[in-house]
Motif scaffolding. Structure first.
Motif, PDB file in Angstrom:
ATOM      1  N   SER A 183       4.826   7.469 -38.765  1.00  8.36           N
ATOM      2  CA  SER A 183       4.736   7.090 -40.172  1.00  8.36           C
ATOM      3  C   SER A 183       6.119   6.836 -40.754  1.00  8.36           C
ATOM      4  O   SER A 183       6.276   6.000 -41.644  1.00  8.36           O
ATOM      5  N   LEU A 184       7.105   7.571 -40.266  1.00  7.67           N
ATOM      6  CA  LEU A 184       8.471   7.362 -40.760  1.00  7.67           C
ATOM      7  C   LEU A 184       8.966   5.963 -40.444  1.00  7.67           C
ATOM      8  O   LEU A 184       9.611   5.322 -41.277  1.00  7.67           O
ATOM      9  N   LEU A 185       8.675   5.487 -39.234  1.00  6.02           N
ATOM     10  CA  LEU A 185       9.087   4.122 -38.871  1.00  6.02           C
ATOM     11  C   LEU A 185       8.406   3.096 -39.767  1.00  6.02           C
ATOM     12  O   LEU A 185       9.041   2.178 -40.270  1.00  6.02           O
ATOM     13  N   ARG A 186       7.116   3.275 -39.955  1.00  8.65           N
ATOM     14  CA  ARG A 186       6.385   2.329 -40.813  1.00  8.65           C
ATOM     15  C   ARG A 186       6.871   2.412 -42.258  1.00  8.65           C
ATOM     16  O   ARG A 186       7.026   1.387 -42.931  1.00  8.65           O
ATOM     17  N   ALA A 187       7.131   3.626 -42.732  1.00  2.74           N
ATOM     18  CA  ALA A 187       7.610   3.787 -44.111  1.00  2.74           C
ATOM     19  C   ALA A 187       8.950   3.090 -44.298  1.00  2.74           C
ATOM     20  O   ALA A 187       9.147   2.376 -45.285  1.00  2.74           O
ATOM     21  N   GLY A 205      10.613  -4.137 -49.101  1.00  2.00           N
ATOM     22  CA  GLY A 205      10.322  -4.064 -50.532  1.00  2.00           C
ATOM     23  C   GLY A 205       8.885  -3.738 -50.877  1.00  2.00           C
ATOM     24  O   GLY A 205       8.479  -3.892 -52.027  1.00  2.00           O
ATOM     25  N   ASP A 206       8.119  -3.285 -49.900  1.00  2.00           N
ATOM     26  CA  ASP A 206       6.725  -2.906 -50.141  1.00  2.00           C
ATOM     27  C   ASP A 206       6.703  -1.390 -50.384  1.00  2.00           C
ATOM     28  O   ASP A 206       6.329  -0.597 -49.518  1.00  2.00           O
ATOM     29  N   PHE A 207       7.099  -1.004 -51.583  1.00  2.00           N
ATOM     30  CA  PHE A 207       7.331   0.408 -51.885  1.00  2.00           C
ATOM     31  C   PHE A 207       6.043   1.224 -51.954  1.00  2.00           C
ATOM     32  O   PHE A 207       6.038   2.402 -51.575  1.00  2.00           O
ATOM     33  N   ASP A 208       4.949   0.614 -52.399  1.00  2.00           N
ATOM     34  CA  ASP A 208       3.689   1.354 -52.454  1.00  2.00           C
ATOM     35  C   ASP A 208       3.235   1.777 -51.050  1.00  2.00           C
ATOM     36  O   ASP A 208       2.828   2.926 -50.839  1.00  2.00           O
ATOM     37  N   ASN A 209       3.306   0.850 -50.089  1.00  2.00           N
ATOM     38  CA  ASN A 209       2.937   1.206 -48.716  1.00  2.00           C
ATOM     39  C   ASN A 209       3.949   2.177 -48.108  1.00  2.00           C
ATOM     40  O   ASN A 209       3.574   3.061 -47.336  1.00  2.00           O
ATOM     41  N   ALA A 210       5.217   2.024 -48.468  1.00  2.00           N
ATOM     42  CA  ALA A 210       6.233   2.963 -47.976  1.00  2.00           C
ATOM     43  C   ALA A 210       5.928   4.369 -48.469  1.00  2.00           C
ATOM     44  O   ALA A 210       5.983   5.340 -47.696  1.00  2.00           O
ATOM     45  N   ILE A 211       5.592   4.495 -49.741  1.00  2.00           N
ATOM     46  CA  ILE A 211       5.257   5.811 -50.308  1.00  2.00           C
ATOM     47  C   ILE A 211       4.054   6.405 -49.574  1.00  2.00           C
ATOM     48  O   ILE A 211       4.061   7.593 -49.221  1.00  2.00           O
ATOM     49  N   ALA A 212       3.046   5.598 -49.320  1.00  2.00           N
ATOM     50  CA  ALA A 212       1.856   6.082 -48.609  1.00  2.00           C
ATOM     51  C   ALA A 212       2.222   6.583 -47.210  1.00  2.00           C
ATOM     52  O   ALA A 212       1.723   7.625 -46.760  1.00  2.00           O
ATOM     53  N   GLU A 213       3.101   5.865 -46.523  1.00  2.00           N
ATOM     54  CA  GLU A 213       3.527   6.293 -45.177  1.00  2.00           C
ATOM     55  C   GLU A 213       4.392   7.554 -45.248  1.00  2.00           C
ATOM     56  O   GLU A 213       4.268   8.440 -44.396  1.00  2.00           O
ATOM     57  N   TYR A 214       5.254   7.643 -46.255  1.00  2.00           N
ATOM     58  CA  TYR A 214       6.039   8.876 -46.417  1.00  2.00           C
ATOM     59  C   TYR A 214       5.120  10.049 -46.733  1.00  2.00           C
ATOM     60  O   TYR A 214       5.333  11.167 -46.234  1.00  2.00           O
ATOM     61  N   ASP A 215       4.087   9.815 -47.532  1.00  2.00           N
ATOM     62  CA  ASP A 215       3.099  10.865 -47.811  1.00  2.00           C
ATOM     63  C   ASP A 215       2.476  11.356 -46.503  1.00  2.00           C
ATOM     64  O   ASP A 215       2.335  12.562 -46.277  1.00  2.00           O
ATOM     65  N   ALA A 262       3.747  11.120 -43.501  1.00  2.00           N
ATOM     66  CA  ALA A 262       4.767  11.818 -42.714  1.00  2.00           C
ATOM     67  C   ALA A 262       4.921  13.262 -43.183  1.00  2.00           C
ATOM     68  O   ALA A 262       5.052  14.183 -42.370  1.00  2.00           O
ATOM     69  N   ILE A 263       4.883  13.470 -44.493  1.00  2.00           N
ATOM     70  CA  ILE A 263       5.018  14.826 -45.036  1.00  2.00           C
ATOM     71  C   ILE A 263       3.793  15.663 -44.668  1.00  2.00           C
ATOM     72  O   ILE A 263       3.926  16.837 -44.317  1.00  2.00           O
ATOM     73  N   GLN A 264       2.614  15.052 -44.709  1.00  2.00           N
ATOM     74  CA  GLN A 264       1.398  15.782 -44.318  1.00  2.00           C
ATOM     75  C   GLN A 264       1.434  16.154 -42.843  1.00  2.00           C
ATOM     76  O   GLN A 264       0.977  17.222 -42.450  1.00  2.00           O
ATOM     77  N   THR A 265       1.990  15.274 -42.025  1.00  2.00           N
ATOM     78  CA  THR A 265       2.054  15.515 -40.595  1.00  2.00           C
ATOM     79  C   THR A 265       3.079  16.586 -40.245  1.00  2.00           C
ATOM     80  O   THR A 265       2.830  17.456 -39.427  1.00  2.00           O
ATOM     81  N   ASP A 266       4.256  16.517 -40.890  1.00  2.00           N
ATOM     82  CA  ASP A 266       5.329  17.467 -40.574  1.00  2.00           C
ATOM     83  C   ASP A 266       6.204  17.651 -41.809  1.00  2.00           C
ATOM     84  O   ASP A 266       7.144  16.894 -42.031  1.00  2.00           O
ATOM     85  N   SER A 267       5.889  18.647 -42.592  1.00  2.00           N
ATOM     86  CA  SER A 267       6.632  18.874 -43.839  1.00  2.00           C
ATOM     87  C   SER A 267       8.015  19.467 -43.595  1.00  2.00           C
ATOM     88  O   SER A 267       8.770  19.663 -44.540  1.00  2.00           O
ATOM     89  N   SER A 268       8.362  19.737 -42.327  1.00  2.00           N
ATOM     90  CA  SER A 268       9.694  20.286 -42.042  1.00  2.00           C
ATOM     91  C   SER A 268      10.775  19.210 -42.039  1.00  2.00           C
ATOM     92  O   SER A 268      11.957  19.528 -42.010  1.00  2.00           O
ATOM     93  N   ILE A 269      10.382  17.952 -42.066  1.00  2.00           N
ATOM     94  CA  ILE A 269      11.355  16.861 -42.112  1.00  2.00           C
ATOM     95  C   ILE A 269      11.679  16.618 -43.587  1.00  2.00           C
ATOM     96  O   ILE A 269      11.116  15.754 -44.238  1.00  2.00           O
ATOM     97  N   HIS A 270      12.569  17.441 -44.111  1.00  2.00           N
ATOM     98  CA  HIS A 270      12.806  17.470 -45.550  1.00  2.00           C
ATOM     99  C   HIS A 270      13.499  16.221 -46.085  1.00  2.00           C
ATOM    100  O   HIS A 270      13.392  15.923 -47.268  1.00  2.00           O
ATOM    101  N   GLN A 271      14.173  15.468 -45.231  1.00  2.00           N
ATOM    102  CA  GLN A 271      14.822  14.246 -45.683  1.00  2.00           C
ATOM    103  C   GLN A 271      13.805  13.220 -46.175  1.00  2.00           C
ATOM    104  O   GLN A 271      14.144  12.321 -46.928  1.00  2.00           O
ATOM    105  N   VAL A 272      12.559  13.381 -45.747  1.00  2.00           N
ATOM    106  CA  VAL A 272      11.516  12.451 -46.179  1.00  2.00           C
ATOM    107  C   VAL A 272      11.374  12.487 -47.699  1.00  2.00           C
ATOM    108  O   VAL A 272      11.090  11.474 -48.324  1.00  2.00           O
ATOM    109  N   TYR A 273      11.625  13.649 -48.296  1.00  2.00           N
ATOM    110  CA  TYR A 273      11.529  13.738 -49.753  1.00  2.00           C
ATOM    111  C   TYR A 273      12.552  12.822 -50.429  1.00  2.00           C
ATOM    112  O   TYR A 273      12.255  12.182 -51.434  1.00  2.00           O
TER     113      TYR A 273
END
Length: 126
Positions: free
Chosen positions: A25-29, A36-46, A48-59
């Motif tokens: 998800s991080l790659l896709r985000a 410039g597709d920020f809505d889809n990026a946000i969804a992919e970052y979401d 990524a956080i659900q999958t592994d919330s220990s990757i804090h840089q995602v925030y």
């Protein structure tokens, strides 16, 4: 198949070949953010956080996109989550300044930059 579809297909192929990726998800985000597709990026970052919330840089990465779509309160929440986890990371102040600027709070950004300069941290011109 346009270039964006081809790139996404390539990311899917990479994911199938290398299942050891921490979170595809991080790659896709990052891809969506870069085009410039920020809505889809946000969804992919979401995701990524659900999958592994220990990757804090995602925030921080997600907060950039949230700023772009003018979701300032959510961006600030992400920045604060990151700051709580990494209080010594002074580079987050650049993102906070970007948030101030996006909100039109140029005085807040200038004050933050002055504080950074007073602490001997590098700053950028507003």
């Amino acid at each position: 198949l346009n270039n964006q579809d081809a790139a996404l297909a390539l990311l899917d192929t990479v994911e199938m070949i290398d299942s050891t990726l921490a979170d595809p998800s991080l790659l896709r985000a990052e891809f969506f953010e870069n085009v410039g597709d920020f809505d889809n990026a946000i969804a992919e970052y979401d995701q990524a956080i659900q999958t592994d919330s220990s990757i804090h840089q995602v925030y921080l990465l997600r907060s950039n996109c949230l700023i772009e779509v003018r979701e300032f309160d959510l961006a600030e929440e992400d920045i604060n989550r990151y700051k709580k986890l990494y209080p010594d990371d002074k580079d987050v102040n650049y993102l906070i300044a970007d948030l101030y600027i996006a909100k039109g709070d140029f005085n807040g950004a200038a004050m933050l930059m002055a504080q950074m300069e007073g602490r001997g941290e590098s700053t950028y011109d507003l």
